[in-house]
Design a protein around this motif. Structure first.
Motif, PDB file in Angstrom:
ATOM      1  N   LEU A  69       0.832  -1.211   0.000  1.00 49.20           N
ATOM      2  CA  LEU A  69       0.000   0.000   0.000  1.00 49.20           C
ATOM      3  C   LEU A  69       0.860   1.251   0.000  1.00 49.20           C
ATOM      4  CD1 LEU A  69      -2.776  -1.050   2.555  1.00 49.20           C
ATOM      5  CD2 LEU A  69      -3.007  -0.853   0.069  1.00 49.20           C
ATOM      6  N   ASP A  70       1.914   1.238   0.790  1.00 53.34           N
ATOM      7  CA  ASP A  70       2.808   2.392   0.883  1.00 53.34           C
ATOM      8  C   ASP A  70       3.497   2.663  -0.450  1.00 53.34           C
ATOM      9  OD1 ASP A  70       4.496   4.345   2.599  1.00 53.34           O
ATOM     10  OD2 ASP A  70       6.004   3.086   1.654  1.00 53.34           O
ATOM     11  N   LEU A  71       4.026   1.621  -1.061  1.00 61.20           N
ATOM     12  CA  LEU A  71       4.712   1.802  -2.344  1.00 61.20           C
ATOM     13  C   LEU A  71       3.730   2.167  -3.447  1.00 61.20           C
ATOM     14  CD1 LEU A  71       7.337  -1.114  -2.311  1.00 61.20           C
ATOM     15  CD2 LEU A  71       7.690   1.308  -1.831  1.00 61.20           C
ATOM     16  N   GLY A  72       2.530   1.585  -3.408  1.00 55.67           N
ATOM     17  CA  GLY A  72       1.525   1.943  -4.402  1.00 55.67           C
ATOM     18  C   GLY A  72       1.159   3.415  -4.326  1.00 55.67           C
ATOM     19  N   LEU A  73       1.012   3.918  -3.103  1.00 53.46           N
ATOM     20  CA  LEU A  73       0.731   5.340  -2.924  1.00 53.46           C
ATOM     21  C   LEU A  73       1.923   6.188  -3.358  1.00 53.46           C
ATOM     22  CD1 LEU A  73      -1.309   7.419  -1.781  1.00 53.46           C
ATOM     23  CD2 LEU A  73      -0.176   7.164   0.438  1.00 53.46           C
ATOM     24  N   ALA A  74       3.127   5.703  -3.088  1.00 45.90           N
ATOM     25  CA  ALA A  74       4.328   6.468  -3.421  1.00 45.90           C
ATOM     26  C   ALA A  74       4.508   6.628  -4.929  1.00 45.90           C
ATOM     27  CB  ALA A  74       5.562   5.794  -2.813  1.00 45.90           C
ATOM     28  N   VAL A  75       4.293   5.543  -5.687  1.00 51.02           N
ATOM     29  CA  VAL A  75       4.564   5.602  -7.131  1.00 51.02           C
ATOM     30  C   VAL A  75       3.426   6.235  -7.917  1.00 51.02           C
ATOM     31  CG1 VAL A  75       6.073   3.582  -7.007  1.00 51.02           C
ATOM     32  CG2 VAL A  75       3.645   3.278  -7.538  1.00 51.02           C
ATOM     33  N   THR A  76       2.281   6.448  -7.263  1.00 53.67           N
ATOM     34  CA  THR A  76       1.152   7.061  -7.971  1.00 53.67           C
ATOM     35  C   THR A  76       0.904   8.489  -7.500  1.00 53.67           C
ATOM     36  OG1 THR A  76      -0.359   6.016  -6.370  1.00 53.67           O
ATOM     37  CG2 THR A  76       0.010   4.864  -8.471  1.00 53.67           C
ATOM     38  N   VAL A  77       0.486   8.643  -6.254  1.00 50.93           N
ATOM     39  CA  VAL A  77       0.099   9.955  -5.734  1.00 50.93           C
ATOM     40  C   VAL A  77       1.306  10.809  -5.372  1.00 50.93           C
ATOM     41  CG1 VAL A  77      -1.222  11.160  -3.949  1.00 50.93           C
ATOM     42  CG2 VAL A  77      -2.077   9.002  -4.895  1.00 50.93           C
ATOM     43  N   LEU A  78       2.321  10.198  -4.755  1.00 50.89           N
ATOM     44  CA  LEU A  78       3.428  10.961  -4.193  1.00 50.89           C
ATOM     45  C   LEU A  78       4.655  11.039  -5.088  1.00 50.89           C
ATOM     46  CD1 LEU A  78       3.321   9.534  -0.533  1.00 50.89           C
ATOM     47  CD2 LEU A  78       2.193  11.580  -1.426  1.00 50.89           C
ATOM     48  N   TYR A  79       4.599  10.442  -6.248  1.00 51.45           N
ATOM     49  CA  TYR A  79       5.823  10.366  -7.058  1.00 51.45           C
ATOM     50  C   TYR A  79       6.330  11.751  -7.447  1.00 51.45           C
ATOM     51  CZ  TYR A  79       9.226   9.297 -10.612  1.00 51.45           C
ATOM     52  OH  TYR A  79      10.400   9.222 -11.324  1.00 51.45           O
ATOM     53  N   THR A  80       7.637  11.925  -7.302  1.00 53.20           N
ATOM     54  CA  THR A  80       8.318  13.158  -7.672  1.00 53.20           C
ATOM     55  C   THR A  80       9.569  12.790  -8.456  1.00 53.20           C
ATOM     56  OG1 THR A  80       7.557  14.221  -5.646  1.00 53.20           O
ATOM     57  CG2 THR A  80       9.353  15.291  -6.829  1.00 53.20           C
ATOM     58  N   ALA A  81       9.758  13.416  -9.591  1.00 43.64           N
ATOM     59  CA  ALA A  81      10.940  13.129 -10.406  1.00 43.64           C
ATOM     60  C   ALA A  81      12.211  13.537  -9.663  1.00 43.64           C
ATOM     61  CB  ALA A  81      10.849  13.871 -11.744  1.00 43.64           C
ATOM     62  N   SER A  82      13.310  12.898 -10.034  1.00 46.39           N
ATOM     63  CA  SER A  82      14.595  13.209  -9.406  1.00 46.39           C
ATOM     64  C   SER A  82      14.925  14.682  -9.598  1.00 46.39           C
ATOM     65  CB  SER A  82      15.701  12.350 -10.013  1.00 46.39           C
ATOM     66  OG  SER A  82      15.464  10.986  -9.750  1.00 46.39           O
ATOM     67  N   ASP A  83      15.262  15.346  -8.512  1.00 40.35           N
ATOM     68  CA  ASP A  83      15.589  16.762  -8.571  1.00 40.35           C
ATOM     69  C   ASP A  83      16.410  17.112  -7.343  1.00 40.35           C
ATOM     70  OD1 ASP A  83      15.753  19.328  -9.442  1.00 40.35           O
ATOM     71  OD2 ASP A  83      13.595  19.737  -9.421  1.00 40.35           O
ATOM     72  N   GLN A  84      17.010  18.285  -7.361  1.00 38.86           N
ATOM     73  CA  GLN A  84      17.784  18.749  -6.219  1.00 38.86           C
ATOM     74  C   GLN A  84      16.858  19.356  -5.172  1.00 38.86           C
ATOM     75  OE1 GLN A  84      21.061  18.064  -5.786  1.00 38.86           O
ATOM     76  NE2 GLN A  84      20.658  16.875  -7.653  1.00 38.86           N
ATOM     77  N   LEU A  85      17.373  19.514  -3.980  1.00 37.30           N
ATOM     78  CA  LEU A  85      16.584  19.981  -2.853  1.00 37.30           C
ATOM     79  C   LEU A  85      16.470  21.502  -2.843  1.00 37.30           C
ATOM     80  CD1 LEU A  85      18.111  17.716  -0.077  1.00 37.30           C
ATOM     81  CD2 LEU A  85      15.978  17.349  -1.301  1.00 37.30           C
ATOM     82  N   VAL A  86      15.472  21.961  -2.104  1.00 33.97           N
ATOM     83  CA  VAL A  86      15.393  23.390  -1.838  1.00 33.97           C
ATOM     84  C   VAL A  86      16.592  23.762  -0.960  1.00 33.97           C
ATOM     85  CG1 VAL A  86      12.895  23.472  -2.039  1.00 33.97           C
ATOM     86  CG2 VAL A  86      13.923  22.961   0.170  1.00 33.97           C
ATOM     87  N   PRO A  87      17.040  25.011  -0.997  1.00 36.66           N
ATOM     88  CA  PRO A  87      18.271  25.386  -0.276  1.00 36.66           C
ATOM     89  C   PRO A  87      18.261  25.041   1.209  1.00 36.66           C
ATOM     90  CG  PRO A  87      17.641  27.121  -1.793  1.00 36.66           C
ATOM     91  CD  PRO A  87      16.529  26.115  -1.821  1.00 36.66           C
ATOM     92  N   ALA A  88      17.109  25.174   1.867  1.00 34.74           N
ATOM     93  CA  ALA A  88      17.063  24.936   3.314  1.00 34.74           C
ATOM     94  C   ALA A  88      17.405  23.496   3.675  1.00 34.74           C
ATOM     95  CB  ALA A  88      15.680  25.294   3.858  1.00 34.74           C
ATOM     96  N   LEU A  89      17.228  22.563   2.723  1.00 31.72           N
ATOM     97  CA  LEU A  89      17.477  21.153   3.007  1.00 31.72           C
ATOM     98  C   LEU A  89      18.903  20.722   2.696  1.00 31.72           C
ATOM     99  CD1 LEU A  89      14.151  19.506   1.757  1.00 31.72           C
ATOM    100  CD2 LEU A  89      14.764  20.214   4.067  1.00 31.72           C
ATOM    101  N   HIS A  90      19.702  21.620   2.162  1.00 32.78           N
ATOM    102  CA  HIS A  90      21.089  21.285   1.862  1.00 32.78           C
ATOM    103  C   HIS A  90      21.910  21.353   3.150  1.00 32.78           C
ATOM    104  CE1 HIS A  90      21.164  20.813  -2.486  1.00 32.78           C
ATOM    105  NE2 HIS A  90      20.351  21.852  -2.596  1.00 32.78           N
ATOM    106  N   SER A  91      21.957  20.242   3.864  1.00 35.10           N
ATOM    107  CA  SER A  91      22.663  20.187   5.144  1.00 35.10           C
ATOM    108  C   SER A  91      22.921  18.738   5.509  1.00 35.10           C
ATOM    109  CB  SER A  91      21.831  20.857   6.242  1.00 35.10           C
ATOM    110  OG  SER A  91      22.421  20.648   7.514  1.00 35.10           O
ATOM    111  N   TYR A  92      23.997  18.518   6.253  1.00 31.88           N
ATOM    112  CA  TYR A  92      24.279  17.162   6.740  1.00 31.88           C
ATOM    113  C   TYR A  92      23.228  16.705   7.742  1.00 31.88           C
ATOM    114  CZ  TYR A  92      26.274  19.684  10.738  1.00 31.88           C
ATOM    115  OH  TYR A  92      26.456  20.506  11.833  1.00 31.88           O
ATOM    116  N   TRP A  93      22.453  17.691   8.283  1.00 31.92           N
ATOM    117  CA  TRP A  93      21.383  17.320   9.196  1.00 31.92           C
ATOM    118  C   TRP A  93      20.273  16.552   8.483  1.00 31.92           C
ATOM    119  CZ3 TRP A  93      21.749  17.063  14.203  1.00 31.92           C
ATOM    120  CH2 TRP A  93      22.665  17.877  14.857  1.00 31.92           C
ATOM    121  N   LEU A  94      20.212  16.645   7.168  1.00 30.19           N
ATOM    122  CA  LEU A  94      19.243  15.843   6.419  1.00 30.19           C
ATOM    123  C   LEU A  94      19.503  14.355   6.649  1.00 30.19           C
ATOM    124  CD1 LEU A  94      16.978  15.628   4.241  1.00 30.19           C
ATOM    125  CD2 LEU A  94      18.800  15.599   2.528  1.00 30.19           C
TER     126      LEU A  94
END
Length: 362
Positions: A180-205
């Motif tokens: 169920l989780d993967l089905g939801l991920a590949v349909t509703v939540l899927y996002t193409a490969s891309d870089q992060l927003v600036p605030a997420l560029h951190s080793y804390w990620l």
């Protein structure tokens, strides 16, 4: 398109192929687990309980025969349903086929585990390939978080099996929810490969989000055990009440294969208590990251608020179990409410609530 971009696109495509392949194998594992439950015999705990109950019945029948021979009219109470293992053995979670069972049921169980291992390998390969395609931690958006979360949950399950813990009863609900989780991920939540927003560029990620994923995966296992406990506890209560409505044949065939209610309750409490310090650290790490990214440790952002609500809910659950003596159904409902807070913190806040942590469309 340069060579590096083309290589990253190829890796992203391969990641998708691996995730879909894992879903196909998980589906086969689901079918095998269903076969295990259909053809498997009762669990070790259930068989021990039946043997002890039969022994108690035979012991109690002897005085009854003697009293009837003497003209007495006393009526013996029905023997209580015993739900613990024999003296000297460990009362641990068990499941269908985990300690033997019928040959056919155990065979299907082993096939299910083998398929789960194969699907897990493909699944992890998809997560790693996604990380290589974006050259960062593979949990920068909801699609990546969901696929990684499912992989970690299966990893913990397989680790427990490797450590010879009798937790095969988790297999069917785990594979079901992973699908169920993967089905939801590949349909509703899927996002193409891309870089992060600036605030997420951190080793804390790597630190904060990885702890959140690991905590959630363990809390999920605790929630599964808690939910099954509620069904098993009601089943045992019906068996113990000779005047009440007895369980149907289907309910009995399913629930007698589960561990005892006491074992499920103990398992849920132990895993929740074990991972609670890690969830506490997750919130602290998030606050430190927030100070580095936004200049403040705490700003009552919706994600921060619901992370704290989840922490309070699990703290109340553990406190009630440790000090107030809450065991059984009251504690179970409190534990499920706490996990519901975790789920809303992830799905509800990310999708429906706007805040600094809203990255569903990244």
């Amino acid at each position: 398109m340069n060579i590096a971009a083309a290589a990253n696109e190829t890796l992203a495509h391969n990641s998708n192929v691996l995730v879909y392949s894992a879903m196909a194998i998980y589906t086969l594992a689901f079918v095998a687990h269903m076969a295990e439950w259909v053809f498997g015999s009762r669990s070790k705990v259930g068989r021990t309980a039946a043997a002890l109950t039969a022994q108690a019945t035979a012991t109690a029948a002897a005085p009854a025969r003697a009293e009837r021979q003497g003209g007495g009219t006393a009526v013996l109470e029905r023997p209580k349903v015993i739900t613990k293992t024999a003296a000297g053995s460990r009362d641990v979670p068990d499941g269908p086929g985990a300690a033997g069972g019928t040959e056919k049921g155990d065979l299907y169980g082993r096939i299910a585990i083998s398929l789960t291992v194969l699907a897990w390998a493909l699944h992890v390969g998809g997560v790693v390939t996604r990380a290589l395609s974006v050259q960062r931690a593979p949990w920068g958006n909801m699609y990546e978080f969901s696929t990684t979360f499912a992989a970690v949950a299966v990893s913990i399950y397989l680790l427990l099996l490797t450590l010879r813990k009798n937790v095969r009863w988790i297999g069917l609900p785990l594979v079901t929810t992973v699908l169920l989780d993967l089905g939801l991920a590949v349909t509703v939540l899927y996002t193409a490969s891309d870089q992060l927003v600036p605030a997420l560029h951190s080793y804390w990620l790597w630190i904060h989000v990885s702890c959140a994923i690991l905590s959630g995966a363990v809390l999920y296992l605790g929630a599964v055990a808690t939910l099954l406990f509620l069904f098993r506890d009601r089943y045992e209560a019906k068996l113990a009440d000779p005047a009440g409505k007895q369980p149907g044949a289907f309910a009995a065939s399913v629930l007698e294969r589960l561990p005892s209610a006491a074992s499920l309750d103990k398992f849920a409490y132990r895993v929740n208590a074990t991972v609670f310090p890690l969830w506490t650290f997750t919130i602290i790490a998030g606050a430190i990251w927030a100070e580095a990214a936004w200049g403040r440790y705490w700003g009552w952002d919706p994600k921060e608020v619901w992370s704290f609500i989840t922490w309070v809910a699990y703290a109340c659950y553990l406190h009630a179990r440790a000090t107030a003596g809450w065991k059984g159904r009251k504690a179970a409902w409190l534990g499920l409410i706490a996990f519901a807070c975790y789920l809303f913190n992830y799905y509800g806040v990310n999708i429906f609530v706007t805040g600094l942590h809203s990255y569903a469309g990244v």
